[in-house]
Write an enzyme that holds these catalytic residues in place. Structure first.
Site, PDB file in Angstrom:
ATOM      1  N   HIS A   1       0.836  -1.214   0.000  1.00  0.00           N
ATOM      2  CA  HIS A   1       0.000   0.000   0.000  1.00  0.00           C
ATOM      3  C   HIS A   1       0.868   1.262   0.000  1.00  0.00           C
ATOM      4  O   HIS A   1       0.608   2.220  -0.744  1.00  0.00           O
ATOM      5  CB  HIS A   1      -0.898   0.022   1.242  1.00  0.00           C
ATOM      6  CG  HIS A   1      -1.929  -1.066   1.272  1.00  0.00           C
ATOM      7  ND1 HIS A   1      -2.259  -1.749   2.425  1.00  0.00           N
ATOM      8  CD2 HIS A   1      -2.704  -1.591   0.292  1.00  0.00           C
ATOM      9  CE1 HIS A   1      -3.203  -2.640   2.150  1.00  0.00           C
ATOM     10  NE2 HIS A   1      -3.482  -2.560   0.865  1.00  0.00           N
TER      11      HIS A   1
ATOM     12  N   LYS B   1     -16.308  -7.086   4.961  1.00  0.00           N
ATOM     13  CA  LYS B   1     -15.060  -7.843   5.073  1.00  0.00           C
ATOM     14  C   LYS B   1     -14.724  -8.199   6.519  1.00  0.00           C
ATOM     15  O   LYS B   1     -13.709  -8.850   6.770  1.00  0.00           O
ATOM     16  CB  LYS B   1     -13.893  -7.043   4.467  1.00  0.00           C
ATOM     17  CG  LYS B   1     -13.896  -6.989   2.948  1.00  0.00           C
ATOM     18  CD  LYS B   1     -12.615  -6.355   2.446  1.00  0.00           C
ATOM     19  CE  LYS B   1     -12.514  -6.387   0.933  1.00  0.00           C
ATOM     20  NZ  LYS B   1     -11.248  -5.783   0.445  1.00  0.00           N
TER      21      LYS B   1
ATOM     22  N   ARG C   1      -1.766  -6.452  -8.436  1.00  0.00           N
ATOM     23  CA  ARG C   1      -0.706  -7.416  -8.144  1.00  0.00           C
ATOM     24  C   ARG C   1      -0.657  -8.542  -9.171  1.00  0.00           C
ATOM     25  O   ARG C   1       0.395  -9.104  -9.427  1.00  0.00           O
ATOM     26  CB  ARG C   1      -0.924  -8.024  -6.752  1.00  0.00           C
ATOM     27  CG  ARG C   1      -0.727  -7.039  -5.602  1.00  0.00           C
ATOM     28  CD  ARG C   1      -1.257  -7.629  -4.328  1.00  0.00           C
ATOM     29  NE  ARG C   1      -2.687  -7.935  -4.453  1.00  0.00           N
ATOM     30  CZ  ARG C   1      -3.389  -8.625  -3.559  1.00  0.00           C
ATOM     31  NH1 ARG C   1      -2.781  -9.107  -2.500  1.00  0.00           N
ATOM     32  NH2 ARG C   1      -4.674  -8.844  -3.738  1.00  0.00           N
TER      33      ARG C   1
ATOM     34  N   SER D   1      -3.278  -8.104   2.376  1.00  0.00           N
ATOM     35  CA  SER D   1      -3.689  -7.917   3.768  1.00  0.00           C
ATOM     36  C   SER D   1      -4.301  -9.188   4.349  1.00  0.00           C
ATOM     37  O   SER D   1      -4.056  -9.543   5.506  1.00  0.00           O
ATOM     38  CB  SER D   1      -4.694  -6.761   3.858  1.00  0.00           C
ATOM     39  OG  SER D   1      -4.080  -5.535   3.538  1.00  0.00           O
TER      40      SER D   1
END
Length: 230
Positions: free
Chosen positions: A17, A41, A95, A133
């Site tokens: 990040h 989430k 990514r 994460s």
């Protein structure tokens, strides 16, 4: 003044990040890091904690790179958040190809809602492409070392503390459920014992010699309760 928005959950904030923040900040006059509440989430950290972690890191970036990075928490549509902070461009980090497939759909929806806001994709640095994460939290939960994935100041210790609090909450919930289960079993046994006593009294008063209800024992009733609750 050209303002960019870099949105995310940041639960927790990772080196990946921070890499995107540094690079995006150089492309605009001001970069706003949008911290989404995203309760779907089930985040490990509260939105306030995540904002505070980001503020600690961007303060050093602002000073080192002479850029302007601010934070903004939001719980509305991303395109509406962009309007709230007057952003004309949204930055997203990628990514892998799987990230692009999802982001491609999001860009299409955002363009349909507001064609004036552009989206810029930044590929993650090779050294950070494996960092996610979700994986960081899983590694920490299983006792792994996460110091290579998250900043030490605030985030590293915060993940550990957050995992411990989450485990303690799970233990408390399990203990509470066990207490409720035991109380339910006791209540059911008391009710069935009362029914048994009533049936036995009825059989005695009517001189009923049939073995029906009087042959039922408390242990049988207890087994019956456990079977019905299983």
């Amino acid at each position: 003044m050209r303002i960019g928005l870099y949105p995310g959950t940041f639960d927790p904030l990772t080196f990946g990040h921070l890499d995107i923040m540094k690079r995006a900040a150089k492309m605009v006059d001001q970069l706003v890091v949008g911290v989404a509440m995203n309760l779907d989430k089930a985040p490990l950290f509260s939105v306030e904690s995540r904002v505070e972690m980001i503020k600690q890191q961007v303060a050093k970036i602002n000073q080192t790179l002479a850029v302007d990075i601010q934070t903004h928490q939001f719980d509305n549509l991303l395109i509406d958040c962009a309007k709230d902070v007057h952003a004309s461009v949204i930055f997203r980090g990628l990514r892998a190809v799987s990230d692009f497939e999802y982001e491609f759909q999001m860009v299409g929806m955002n363009r349909a809602l507001n064609a004036n806001v552009e989206t810029i994709f930044l590929m993650a640095d090779v050294s950070h492409q494996a960092i996610a994460s979700k994986l960081v939290k899983e590694i920490s939960r299983l006792g792994g070392n996460i110091e290579n994935f998250v900043p030490e100041e605030g985030c590293y210790g915060g993940v550990k503390e957050g995992q411990e609090e989450e485990e303690q909450l799970d233990n408390n919930n399990e203990q509470m459920m066990n207490e409720v289960r035991c109380e339910s079993e006791r209540s059911a046994n008391e009710i069935l014992d009362n029914v048994l006593n009533t049936l036995q009294t009825f059989d005695t008063s009517t001189n009923n010699s049939k073995p029906s209800a009087t042959t039922i024992s408390s242990s049988n009733l207890s087994d019956f309760v456990k079977e019905t609750q299983a």
